[in-house]
Write a protein that holds these residues in place. Sequence first.
Motif, PDB file in Angstrom:
ATOM      1  N   SER A 179      -4.998  29.871 -73.987  1.00 54.97           N
ATOM      2  CA  SER A 179      -4.881  29.030 -72.989  1.00 54.97           C
ATOM      3  C   SER A 179      -3.638  29.200 -72.039  1.00 54.97           C
ATOM      4  CB  SER A 179      -4.462  27.622 -73.929  1.00 54.97           C
ATOM      5  OG  SER A 179      -4.167  26.394 -73.154  1.00 54.97           O
ATOM      6  N   TYR A 180      -3.388  28.153 -71.189  1.00 49.85           N
ATOM      7  CA  TYR A 180      -2.422  28.349 -70.251  1.00 49.85           C
ATOM      8  C   TYR A 180      -1.106  28.170 -70.874  1.00 49.85           C
ATOM      9  CZ  TYR A 180      -5.905  27.881 -66.359  1.00 49.85           C
ATOM     10  OH  TYR A 180      -6.690  28.249 -65.530  1.00 49.85           O
ATOM     11  N   HIS A 181      -0.118  29.111 -70.369  1.00 50.74           N
ATOM     12  CA  HIS A 181       1.242  29.137 -70.909  1.00 50.74           C
ATOM     13  C   HIS A 181       2.094  29.401 -69.719  1.00 50.74           C
ATOM     14  CE1 HIS A 181       0.395  29.292 -75.097  1.00 50.74           C
ATOM     15  NE2 HIS A 181      -0.688  30.101 -74.682  1.00 50.74           N
ATOM     16  N   VAL A 182       2.491  28.122 -68.831  1.00 53.55           N
ATOM     17  CA  VAL A 182       3.097  28.146 -67.884  1.00 53.55           C
ATOM     18  C   VAL A 182       4.550  27.886 -68.118  1.00 53.55           C
ATOM     19  CG1 VAL A 182       3.487  27.205 -65.422  1.00 53.55           C
ATOM     20  CG2 VAL A 182       1.170  27.627 -66.452  1.00 53.55           C
ATOM     21  N   GLY A 183       5.572  28.489 -67.325  1.00 54.59           N
ATOM     22  CA  GLY A 183       6.875  28.416 -67.607  1.00 54.59           C
ATOM     23  C   GLY A 183       7.436  29.691 -67.894  1.00 54.59           C
ATOM     24  N   ALA A 184       8.820  29.651 -68.682  1.00 51.32           N
ATOM     25  CA  ALA A 184       9.460  30.703 -69.041  1.00 51.32           C
ATOM     26  C   ALA A 184       9.134  31.463 -70.171  1.00 51.32           C
ATOM     27  CB  ALA A 184      11.027  30.353 -69.318  1.00 51.32           C
ATOM     28  N   GLY A 185       7.841  31.192 -70.931  1.00 47.39           N
ATOM     29  CA  GLY A 185       7.504  31.730 -72.193  1.00 47.39           C
ATOM     30  C   GLY A 185       7.733  30.903 -73.395  1.00 47.39           C
ATOM     31  N   ALA A 186       6.792  31.174 -74.446  1.00 46.57           N
ATOM     32  CA  ALA A 186       7.085  30.433 -75.429  1.00 46.57           C
ATOM     33  C   ALA A 186       8.340  30.630 -76.222  1.00 46.57           C
ATOM     34  CB  ALA A 186       6.047  30.819 -76.598  1.00 46.57           C
ATOM     35  N   GLN A 187       8.861  29.799 -76.987  1.00 46.34           N
ATOM     36  CA  GLN A 187      10.258  29.862 -77.505  1.00 46.34           C
ATOM     37  C   GLN A 187      10.207  31.211 -78.419  1.00 46.34           C
ATOM     38  OE1 GLN A 187      12.991  28.465 -76.372  1.00 46.34           O
ATOM     39  NE2 GLN A 187      14.276  29.452 -77.786  1.00 46.34           N
ATOM     40  N   ARG A 188       9.284  31.321 -79.201  1.00 43.70           N
ATOM     41  CA  ARG A 188       9.186  32.343 -80.038  1.00 43.70           C
ATOM     42  C   ARG A 188       9.453  33.829 -79.231  1.00 43.70           C
ATOM     43  NH1 ARG A 188       4.844  35.327 -82.442  1.00 43.70           N
ATOM     44  NH2 ARG A 188       5.573  36.912 -83.851  1.00 43.70           N
ATOM     45  N   HIS A 189       8.801  33.934 -78.222  1.00 47.08           N
ATOM     46  CA  HIS A 189       8.802  35.225 -77.450  1.00 47.08           C
ATOM     47  C   HIS A 189      10.011  35.332 -76.577  1.00 47.08           C
ATOM     48  CE1 HIS A 189       4.147  34.527 -77.153  1.00 47.08           C
ATOM     49  NE2 HIS A 189       4.396  34.933 -78.418  1.00 47.08           N
ATOM     50  N   ARG A 190      10.546  34.417 -76.205  1.00 44.85           N
ATOM     51  CA  ARG A 190      11.987  34.554 -75.454  1.00 44.85           C
ATOM     52  C   ARG A 190      12.989  34.804 -76.443  1.00 44.85           C
ATOM     53  NH1 ARG A 190      12.420  28.772 -72.292  1.00 44.85           N
ATOM     54  NH2 ARG A 190      14.066  29.756 -70.938  1.00 44.85           N
TER      55      ARG A 190
END
Length: 469
Positions: free
Chosen positions: A136-147
């Motif tokens: 799906s779409y993941h727009v923004g700074a990234g998923a919290q876990r990935h950050r």
Amino acid sequence: MPLSPRLKKANLSWVRPLVAGAGARYRQIATQILTAVEDGVLRPGDRLPPQRELAQTLGVDLTTVTRAYAEVRQQGMLEAQGAGGTYVAYSGAGSGATIDLGMNIPPLLGSAAFSQMLAQASGAAQAAADGMDLMSYHVGAGAQRHRQAGAQWLRPMIGETDSERVVVCPGAQSAIAALLLAKSQSADAIACDALTYPGFLAAARLLQRQAIGVKSDAHGMDPADLERVCEQHRPAMLYLNPTIQNPTTLTLSLERRAALLRVAQKYALPVIEDDPYWRLAEQAPSTMFSLAAQTPSAPVYYVSTLSKCMAPGLRTAYLVVPGGEPLSPVLDALRSLALMPAAWMTEMASAWIESGTALQWLAQVKEELRHRQAIAASILPGPIQADPNGLHLWLQLPRDIDLYRLTQTALQQGVSVTDSGSFAAGPASPMALRVSLGGALDRARLAHGLDCLAALLKGDLARRVFPVV
């Protein structure tokens, strides 16, 4: 096409005595085979001598020949027929393949170990989230876990960092372009090294920013010349690659980093610290991001990609926005350029970081690069600038070399290299090549490519038709 057993005698015309001090004996044998295939001395279907017979001829252990044959067989150039012997293959990655000395990519990507690691990470990514979430779409700074995984990876470089300041990007190129778009205007000047990363130059050109080269001395960018550029051009930003610089391989000392930051502070000059090689260096100085956080300074935006120490195909980089600077302009710029990173790739990268696999692989990459740098130093003529763990080296050339002729002749012989003009922020560039060491599939192919390049430099094929005056 199956190999024919009709050849009763092995082709021995390629065999030459080994040379003391010319590198590992198995590598010399592998290079002889590769060169013979390239030159047509060994042809598809030719049978190589039995390993024990060749070992006796050359006066080496059987294991030395076995290792040499294995090195060449990995390139698809040999085919073993059991008791029937070893033959030059009719197809594969052999004589028609170009040896890549032009792209800065990590070594070992074609190894069985990396394939296994990739398969494990793919399974972990699939188990971590369902297909709908990953696709799906993941727009923004990234998923919290990935950050958070990004903050973990960056900890040795910039210390403890709030993951809310970490932006997951689809590669460093998009992060650099987004910063130029968010922090400068069309026709603005951007200060950079006189020789710098071509991706930055391409982004500046596309966004209609003017890259202004700053002179360097033996220690890297000259603070006095940066001040001159600031006075004359009033740049909107400063772009730096301070650790194992691309292409010169210089690493800025702590004192030089602090001096450049003082100039940036004086002129309120935001800094892009593009730092893809910090993890490869041994005892690299503190990052400019860390120095700026300790004392009042211009804002430093830190960019670190996994492309140079893990794999370019991950398309995962981390951009850290300094405290007090808004994220929204950068996120808007990123969205306009690339929308979002690939969730599957960032999920795999996060799994590697969290499990410790990334650090284990990094250690293997650094060890391999140490061997490759040693091979290059033993083959290429000097003067050479290099970091012991670097992906590339900077090879300075005589003035009578025709760079275009050299690179084109090398390409015709199956070796790609990058000349200094690709890195020049202005019209002038030195007589030099950046030679990348990670793209060759293994050490034998690397040595063969370097041997070809060294032979060109020693001959007259790359010389100017008329003498330089």
